[in-house]
Design a protein around this motif. Structure first.
Motif, PDB file in Angstrom:
ATOM      1  N   VAL A 167       0.827  -1.200   0.000  1.00  0.00           N
ATOM      2  CA  VAL A 167       0.000   0.000   0.000  1.00  0.00           C
ATOM      3  C   VAL A 167       0.863   1.253   0.000  1.00  0.00           C
ATOM      4  O   VAL A 167       0.456   2.312  -0.480  1.00  0.00           O
ATOM      5  N   ASN A 168       2.077   1.161   0.519  1.00  0.00           N
ATOM      6  CA  ASN A 168       2.963   2.316   0.571  1.00  0.00           C
ATOM      7  C   ASN A 168       3.865   2.424  -0.650  1.00  0.00           C
ATOM      8  O   ASN A 168       4.811   3.208  -0.647  1.00  0.00           O
ATOM      9  N   GLU A 169       3.613   1.632  -1.670  1.00  0.00           N
ATOM     10  CA  GLU A 169       4.464   1.657  -2.863  1.00  0.00           C
ATOM     11  C   GLU A 169       3.586   1.796  -4.089  1.00  0.00           C
ATOM     12  O   GLU A 169       3.215   0.810  -4.723  1.00  0.00           O
ATOM     13  N   GLN A 170       3.220   3.032  -4.427  1.00  0.00           N
ATOM     14  CA  GLN A 170       2.344   3.270  -5.561  1.00  0.00           C
ATOM     15  C   GLN A 170       2.943   4.321  -6.487  1.00  0.00           C
ATOM     16  O   GLN A 170       3.663   5.211  -6.056  1.00  0.00           O
ATOM     17  N   TYR A 171       2.603   4.168  -7.769  1.00  0.00           N
ATOM     18  CA  TYR A 171       2.938   5.198  -8.732  1.00  0.00           C
ATOM     19  C   TYR A 171       1.908   6.326  -8.622  1.00  0.00           C
ATOM     20  O   TYR A 171       0.930   6.229  -7.886  1.00  0.00           O
ATOM     21  N   MET A 172       2.138   7.407  -9.374  1.00  0.00           N
ATOM     22  CA  MET A 172       1.136   8.472  -9.411  1.00  0.00           C
ATOM     23  C   MET A 172      -0.214   7.921  -9.869  1.00  0.00           C
ATOM     24  O   MET A 172      -0.274   7.023 -10.704  1.00  0.00           O
TER      25      MET A 172
ATOM     26  N   GLN B 134      -0.532  13.540  -7.196  1.00  0.00           N
ATOM     27  CA  GLN B 134       0.662  13.255  -6.402  1.00  0.00           C
ATOM     28  C   GLN B 134       0.229  12.858  -4.992  1.00  0.00           C
ATOM     29  O   GLN B 134      -0.184  13.690  -4.193  1.00  0.00           O
ATOM     30  N   PRO B 135       0.313  11.556  -4.668  1.00  0.00           N
ATOM     31  CA  PRO B 135      -0.134  11.095  -3.346  1.00  0.00           C
ATOM     32  C   PRO B 135       0.760  11.590  -2.212  1.00  0.00           C
ATOM     33  O   PRO B 135       1.830  12.153  -2.441  1.00  0.00           O
ATOM     34  N   ASN B 136       0.308  11.334  -1.006  1.00  0.00           N
ATOM     35  CA  ASN B 136       1.104  11.769   0.136  1.00  0.00           C
ATOM     36  C   ASN B 136       2.200  10.764   0.464  1.00  0.00           C
ATOM     37  O   ASN B 136       2.329   9.715  -0.172  1.00  0.00           O
ATOM     38  N   GLU B 137       2.976  11.083   1.476  1.00  0.00           N
ATOM     39  CA  GLU B 137       4.173  10.304   1.786  1.00  0.00           C
ATOM     40  C   GLU B 137       3.857   8.897   2.287  1.00  0.00           C
ATOM     41  O   GLU B 137       4.711   8.010   2.210  1.00  0.00           O
TER      42      GLU B 137
ATOM     43  N   THR C 254       3.168  14.737  -1.582  1.00  0.00           N
ATOM     44  CA  THR C 254       2.330  15.624  -0.783  1.00  0.00           C
ATOM     45  C   THR C 254       2.512  15.295   0.697  1.00  0.00           C
ATOM     46  O   THR C 254       2.732  14.143   1.067  1.00  0.00           O
ATOM     47  N   ALA C 255       2.425  16.295   1.551  1.00  0.00           N
ATOM     48  CA  ALA C 255       2.556  16.080   2.992  1.00  0.00           C
ATOM     49  C   ALA C 255       1.410  15.226   3.521  1.00  0.00           C
ATOM     50  O   ALA C 255       0.277  15.312   3.035  1.00  0.00           O
ATOM     51  N   ILE C 256       1.678  14.437   4.535  1.00  0.00           N
ATOM     52  CA  ILE C 256       0.643  13.560   5.089  1.00  0.00           C
ATOM     53  C   ILE C 256      -0.449  14.361   5.788  1.00  0.00           C
ATOM     54  O   ILE C 256      -1.552  13.862   5.992  1.00  0.00           O
TER      55      ILE C 256
ATOM     56  N   MET D 175      -4.663  15.618  -1.976  1.00  0.00           N
ATOM     57  CA  MET D 175      -3.482  15.360  -2.786  1.00  0.00           C
ATOM     58  C   MET D 175      -3.402  16.391  -3.918  1.00  0.00           C
ATOM     59  O   MET D 175      -4.389  17.046  -4.248  1.00  0.00           O
ATOM     60  N   ARG D 176      -2.231  16.538  -4.498  1.00  0.00           N
ATOM     61  CA  ARG D 176      -2.062  17.527  -5.565  1.00  0.00           C
ATOM     62  C   ARG D 176      -2.513  16.958  -6.903  1.00  0.00           C
ATOM     63  O   ARG D 176      -2.092  15.876  -7.305  1.00  0.00           O
ATOM     64  N   TYR D 177      -3.361  17.720  -7.600  1.00  0.00           N
ATOM     65  CA  TYR D 177      -3.840  17.349  -8.928  1.00  0.00           C
ATOM     66  C   TYR D 177      -3.175  18.269  -9.949  1.00  0.00           C
ATOM     67  O   TYR D 177      -3.285  19.494  -9.854  1.00  0.00           O
ATOM     68  N   ALA D 178      -2.517  17.677 -10.934  1.00  0.00           N
ATOM     69  CA  ALA D 178      -1.909  18.467 -12.013  1.00  0.00           C
ATOM     70  C   ALA D 178      -2.332  17.873 -13.346  1.00  0.00           C
ATOM     71  O   ALA D 178      -2.153  16.679 -13.584  1.00  0.00           O
ATOM     72  N   ILE D 179      -2.904  18.704 -14.207  1.00  0.00           N
ATOM     73  CA  ILE D 179      -3.214  18.274 -15.576  1.00  0.00           C
ATOM     74  C   ILE D 179      -1.957  18.465 -16.409  1.00  0.00           C
ATOM     75  O   ILE D 179      -1.373  19.551 -16.443  1.00  0.00           O
ATOM     76  N   ALA D 180      -1.516  17.390 -17.053  1.00  0.00           N
ATOM     77  CA  ALA D 180      -0.295  17.425 -17.860  1.00  0.00           C
ATOM     78  C   ALA D 180      -0.641  17.415 -19.344  1.00  0.00           C
ATOM     79  O   ALA D 180      -1.529  16.660 -19.788  1.00  0.00           O
ATOM     80  N   PHE D 181       0.038  18.281 -20.081  1.00  0.00           N
ATOM     81  CA  PHE D 181      -0.047  18.308 -21.538  1.00  0.00           C
ATOM     82  C   PHE D 181       1.361  18.039 -22.072  1.00  0.00           C
ATOM     83  O   PHE D 181       2.291  18.781 -21.761  1.00  0.00           O
ATOM     84  N   ARG D 182       1.522  16.995 -22.856  1.00  0.00           N
ATOM     85  CA  ARG D 182       2.797  16.730 -23.525  1.00  0.00           C
ATOM     86  C   ARG D 182       2.727  17.419 -24.889  1.00  0.00           C
ATOM     87  O   ARG D 182       1.991  16.979 -25.789  1.00  0.00           O
TER      88      ARG D 182
END
Length: 244
Positions: free
Chosen positions: A65-70, A129-132, A226-228, A233-240
Motif C-alpha cells: 500500500v505504501n508503494e504506488q505510482y502516481m 501526487q499522493p502523500n508520503e 504531498t505532505a501527510i 493530494m495535488r492534482y496536475a493536468i499534464a499536456f505533452r
C-alpha cells in the motif's frame, strides 16, 4: 546544463478553475501498486472516483500500500480528443493565449496503468501526487529521453483550488551533469534508469492554484510527495506538447 522552464500565474479565471476542479473529481483514476521487490513488476491496479469519497488505495489489507505510482486519468492524445472534455479544451485554449498558438499536443506520450483503457500512451492526463504514506520517493527522470529533441515540452496546470507551502508536492529541476557520479543508478528498479548524469537542483516550483508550469521535456526533475497532513493530494493536468 539547465534546461528552460516558465511559470505563469493568473492565467485561468476562478470560474474556469472551479469548473475544471469539479470535472476532475468526477473522473475515474487508476493507481498501480509497485511490487514489493522494487522491480516494477505489474501490480494490482486500483480504480476509483474521488467524488465517491472511497479510498481503496489506502486499504491496509492490500500488499504494497505504501508503494504506488502516481494516480492518473486520461483525456486524450491530441486537440481533437480533448473536445470530448470541454473543461480541458477550454483550459488548453486559455493557456495558449499566454504561451502562444505555436504549440501542439504532440509531445512525448506517457503510459497510464489501467485495466480498462483501450491504449497505453497519452498526451493529456492528470497526475495525482499522493502523500508520503502512499508514494514516498519519486525518481529523478526526463519526460523526453532523446536529448537531441529540442521541441518537446511538458506543461502542468495545478488544478487544486487550495494549496499551502507546508503541503509540499513541489516540482524540483536538476542540472544535467555528465561528470556527476550520480547516473540514476541508485534509483534502479524504482523508475527511470538511463545513465543520465544528475547534477544539483536549480529550481523548486511550488504548487499554487491555477499555476501553469512549462518546462523542456529533457529536464531532469522529480515531484516531492504531498505532505501527510495536507487536506488533499495535488492534482496536475499534464499536456505533452511540441513547439511548431
Amino acid at each position: 546544463m539547465k534546461y528552460p522552464y516558465y511559470v505563469y500565474d493568473n492565467v485561468v479565471d476562478l470560474e474556469l478553475q472551479k469548473e475544471i476542479w469539479s470535472y476532475l473529481l468526477n473522473q475515474t483514476y487508476h493507481a498501480k501498486r509497485k511490487s514489493t521487490n522494487h522491480r516494477n513488476e505489474v501490480g494490482t491496479i486500483i480504480s476509483y472516483k474521488p467524488i465517491d469519497g472511497k479510498k481503496e488505495y489506502l486499504n491496509p489489507d492490500l500488499p504494497s500500500v505504501n508503494e504506488q505510482y502516481m494516480h492518473r486519468t486520461v483525456f486524450g492524445d491530441n486537440e481533437e480528443d480533448i473536445k470530448s472534455h470541454p473543461p480541458i479544451e477550454k483550459l488548453w485554449n486559455k493557456i495558449k493565449e499566454t504561451i502562444g498558438s505555436n504549440w501542439a499536443i504532440a509531445g512525448d506520450p506517457e503510459g497510464v496503468p489501467s485495466n480498462t483503457l483501450s491504449k497505453g500512451d497519452w498526451r493529456v492526463y492528470v497526475n495525482i501526487q499522493p502523500n508520503e504514506e502512499i508514494k514516498r520517493s519519486h525518481t529523478i527522470h526526463r519526460d523526453t529521453v532523446n536529448i537531441d529533441e529540442e521541441k518537446n515540452y511538458t506543461l502542468l496546470y495545478i488544478a487544486n483550488l487550495e494549496w499551502h507551502p507546508s503541503w509540499f508536492s513541489e516540482n524540483v529541476f536538476y542540472e544535467s551533469d555528465d561528470n556527476s557520479l550520480d547516473k540514476q543508478q541508485f534509483q534502479k528498479g524504482h523508475g527511470q534508469s538511463r545513465n543520465f548524469g544528475i547534477g544539483d537542483p536549480y529550481a523548486i516550483i511550488p504548487p499554487k492554484p491555477g499555476r501553469v508550469i512549462l518546462y523542456d521535456g529533457r529536464t531532469l526533475h522529480t515531484t516531492r510527495p504531498t505532505a501527510i497532513w495536507a487536506n488533499e493530494m495535488r492534482y496536475a493536468i499534464a499536456f505533452r506538447i511540441k513547439k511548431n
